[in-house]
Write a protein that holds these residues in place. Structure first.
Motif, short mmCIF file in Angstrom:
data_model
loop_
_atom_site.label_atom_id
_atom_site.label_comp_id
_atom_site.label_asym_id
_atom_site.label_seq_id
_atom_site.Cartn_x
_atom_site.Cartn_y
_atom_site.Cartn_z
N PHE A 1 0.84 -1.20 0.00
CA PHE A 1 0.00 0.00 0.00
C PHE A 1 0.87 1.26 0.00
O PHE A 1 0.55 2.26 -0.64
N GLY A 2 2.01 1.18 0.69
CA GLY A 2 2.94 2.31 0.72
C GLY A 2 3.48 2.64 -0.67
O GLY A 2 3.69 3.81 -1.00
N PHE A 3 3.68 1.62 -1.48
CA PHE A 3 4.17 1.84 -2.85
C PHE A 3 3.13 2.62 -3.66
O PHE A 3 3.47 3.55 -4.41
N VAL A 4 1.86 2.27 -3.49
CA VAL A 4 0.79 2.99 -4.19
C VAL A 4 0.77 4.45 -3.76
O VAL A 4 0.66 5.36 -4.59
N LEU A 5 0.88 4.69 -2.45
CA LEU A 5 0.89 6.06 -1.94
C LEU A 5 2.09 6.84 -2.47
O LEU A 5 2.00 8.03 -2.78
N MET A 6 3.24 6.17 -2.57
CA MET A 6 4.46 6.81 -3.07
C MET A 6 4.26 7.30 -4.50
O MET A 6 4.61 8.43 -4.85
N VAL A 7 3.68 6.45 -5.34
CA VAL A 7 3.44 6.81 -6.73
C VAL A 7 2.49 8.00 -6.81
O VAL A 7 2.71 8.95 -7.58
N LEU A 8 1.42 7.98 -6.01
CA LEU A 8 0.44 9.07 -6.03
C LEU A 8 1.08 10.38 -5.56
O LEU A 8 0.80 11.46 -6.13
N ALA A 9 1.92 10.31 -4.52
CA ALA A 9 2.54 11.52 -3.98
C ALA A 9 3.50 12.15 -4.99
O ALA A 9 3.49 13.38 -5.19
N VAL A 10 4.33 11.34 -5.63
CA VAL A 10 5.27 11.87 -6.62
C VAL A 10 4.52 12.45 -7.81
O VAL A 10 4.88 13.50 -8.34
N ALA A 11 3.43 11.78 -8.23
CA ALA A 11 2.61 12.30 -9.32
C ALA A 11 1.99 13.64 -8.94
O ALA A 11 1.93 14.57 -9.77
N GLY A 12 1.57 13.76 -7.67
CA GLY A 12 1.01 15.03 -7.19
C GLY A 12 2.03 16.15 -7.24
O GLY A 12 1.70 17.29 -7.60
N LEU A 13 3.25 15.86 -6.87
CA LEU A 13 4.31 16.87 -6.92
C LEU A 13 4.57 17.32 -8.35
O LEU A 13 4.86 18.49 -8.61
N MET A 14 4.49 16.39 -9.28
CA MET A 14 4.82 16.69 -10.68
C MET A 14 3.73 17.49 -11.39
O MET A 14 4.02 18.40 -12.17
N PHE A 15 2.48 17.18 -11.10
CA PHE A 15 1.39 17.72 -11.92
C PHE A 15 0.56 18.81 -11.24
O PHE A 15 -0.35 19.35 -11.86
N SER A 16 0.87 19.14 -10.02
CA SER A 16 0.12 20.20 -9.34
C SER A 16 1.04 21.36 -8.97
O SER A 16 2.19 21.15 -8.58
N LYS A 17 0.51 22.58 -9.08
CA LYS A 17 1.27 23.77 -8.69
C LYS A 17 0.64 24.45 -7.47
O LYS A 17 0.89 25.62 -7.20
N SER A 18 -0.16 23.68 -6.74
CA SER A 18 -0.81 24.20 -5.54
C SER A 18 0.05 23.90 -4.31
O SER A 18 0.52 22.77 -4.14
N ILE A 19 0.26 24.91 -3.47
CA ILE A 19 1.05 24.71 -2.26
C ILE A 19 0.33 23.77 -1.30
O ILE A 19 0.97 23.03 -0.55
N SER A 20 -1.00 23.74 -1.35
CA SER A 20 -1.77 22.83 -0.49
C SER A 20 -1.55 21.37 -0.92
O SER A 20 -1.37 20.49 -0.08
N VAL A 21 -1.57 21.13 -2.23
CA VAL A 21 -1.32 19.78 -2.74
C VAL A 21 0.12 19.38 -2.43
O VAL A 21 0.39 18.22 -2.06
N PHE A 22 1.06 20.32 -2.57
CA PHE A 22 2.45 20.04 -2.23
C PHE A 22 2.57 19.60 -0.77
O PHE A 22 3.25 18.61 -0.46
N SER A 23 1.91 20.32 0.13
CA SER A 23 1.96 19.98 1.56
C SER A 23 1.37 18.61 1.81
O SER A 23 1.92 17.82 2.59
N LEU A 24 0.25 18.30 1.14
CA LEU A 24 -0.38 16.98 1.29
C LEU A 24 0.55 15.88 0.79
O LEU A 24 0.69 14.84 1.44
#
Length: 392
Positions: A78-101
């Protein structure tokens, strides 16, 4: 347990520390670029990374109990799935809130893997071999600290966007994921309860309090120092980002070599006495780094600091596990949690100091925290139980 499965679990533990080391240590390298990306001052941006540290702390604290409820293998998948989602969030979002999440999610993933890695080592190995294995496992934290500042420096110097640094870190979890699919994990049901019984009956003792304070202050001091070294040397000595990254890498290279050396040396000395000596030397070495006006001396000071401080944290954890006749994984996890509190407080404490007084003041504060660790180790000498339990 078969020899091959023990090896798989051991390597999962190694990579778990490497993942945490990469995420925590690379912060000082990418913080300036991320602050520019979001249009924020560096001191404000540093507070955002508290979400990363908070995620690590919460995961380690809760996983002491969740490991008995949720199978370890399932947690890592499950941690691997979360890791992929988090890195994707960093790449495709420019929101500071999403970055913090995303930082919080990365912290949770890191905390889960690190707590599982620590448990696996304390579960698989016994006695002196446990301390040696913990020290070698912790060397992967510093190995990541040696490698990823260089990777970050190269990428940033070539104007590659900062989030690719986190994509590179994700490769470590890919290795953990592959090993997890191949390995069989211990089942923590009745065995976990059995192991908990002696700990419930036997008091930990006041030595654990001093060790916990030492663990917190050491990690807070170490990360408070290393995270602001790039900012300090670029502003004070006009070094470029590659030179700053090399200094950070030098620290962790020396730290890693020191761990390998002390994994052998510690077998011949009383742990409390040698950790007291090492904390004293580390305090002096850090003072030399922050007091020199000659940039040529920075490398020598930081190499010395990395080497003498390399065995401090793991020796603190090992001493904690030896405060009871029967070593308790929960006692180890408690001291590890205290150290992680230091991680979480890194930017909470140093961010305002940098904003008001500059990076040098943050380094001086870290030096003071190292002195507190030295004092705790001295006091521990009068109350430690590791000698009376025959764990010398």
């Amino acid at each position: 347990m078969t020899k091959s499965n023990r090896l798989l679990l051991t390597w999962i533990s190694f990579f778990s520390y490497g993942l945490t080391g990469a995420l925590v240590i690379v912060t000082g390298m990418v913080m300036g670029n991320i602050a520019e990306y979001f249009g924020l001052p560096v001191s404000s941006m540093s507070n955002t990374f508290t979400f990363l540290n908070a995620g690590i702390l919460i995961a380690i604290f809760l996983n002491a109990w969740l490991m008995e409820v949720i199978p370890l293998k399932r947690q890592l998948i499950f941690g691997f799935v979360l890791m992929v989602l988090a890195v994707a969030g960093l790449m495709f979002s420019k929101s500071i809130s999403v970055f913090s999440l995303c930082m919080f999610i990365l912290g949770v993933v890191s905390g889960i893997t690190m707590s599982i890695g620590t448990f696996l080592i304390t579960h698989i190995y016994e006695g002196r071999q446990r301390g040696s294995r913990l020290l070698f496992t912790d060397s992967f934290f510093s190995m990541a600290g040696m490698i990823f500042p260089i990777i970050a420096g190269v990428l940033l110097a070539r104007s590659v966007c900062w989030y690719w640094v986190y994509a590179c870190i994700g490769v470590i979890y890919l290795a953990i994921f592959v090993l997890t699919l191949m390995a069989e994990f211990p089942v923590l049901g009745n065995k976990g309860d059995t192991n908990a019984q002696p700990v419930a009956k036997e008091k930990w003792g006041i030595g654990v309090l001093f060790l916990s304070i030492a663990a917190l202050c050491y990690i807070l001091g170490q990360l408070g120092f290393i995270q602001w070294v790039p900012e300090y040397v670029t502003k004070t000595f006009n070094l470029d980002i590659n030179q700053a990254g090399k200094l950070v890498s030098d620290f962790w290279t020396s730290y890693m070599i020191g761990m390998w050396v002390f994994s052998v040396v510690l077998r011949f000395f009383d742990l409390q006495r040698i950790v007291t000596l090492l904390t004293a030397l580390a305090t002096v070495a850090m003072y030399l780094f922050i007091s020199t006006a000659n940039p040529a001396h920075l490398t020598y000071a930081i190499l010395g600091l990395g080497f003498v401080s390399s065995a401090i944290y793991t020796t603190i954890i090992t001493l904690g596990s030896l405060q009871t006749k029967v070593s308790s994984p929960k006692l180890v996890n408690f001291i590890l949690t205290c150290g992680t509190v230091g991680t979480m407080l890194t930017f909470v404490v140093t961010g305002p100091i940098v904003a008001h007084s500059g990076a040098h003041a943050a380094l001086a504060t870290a030096n003071g925290l190292y002195f507190v660790v030295f004092v705790m180790c001295v006091i521990l000498g009068f109350v430690t139980k590791h000698r009376t339990h025959g764990h010398q």
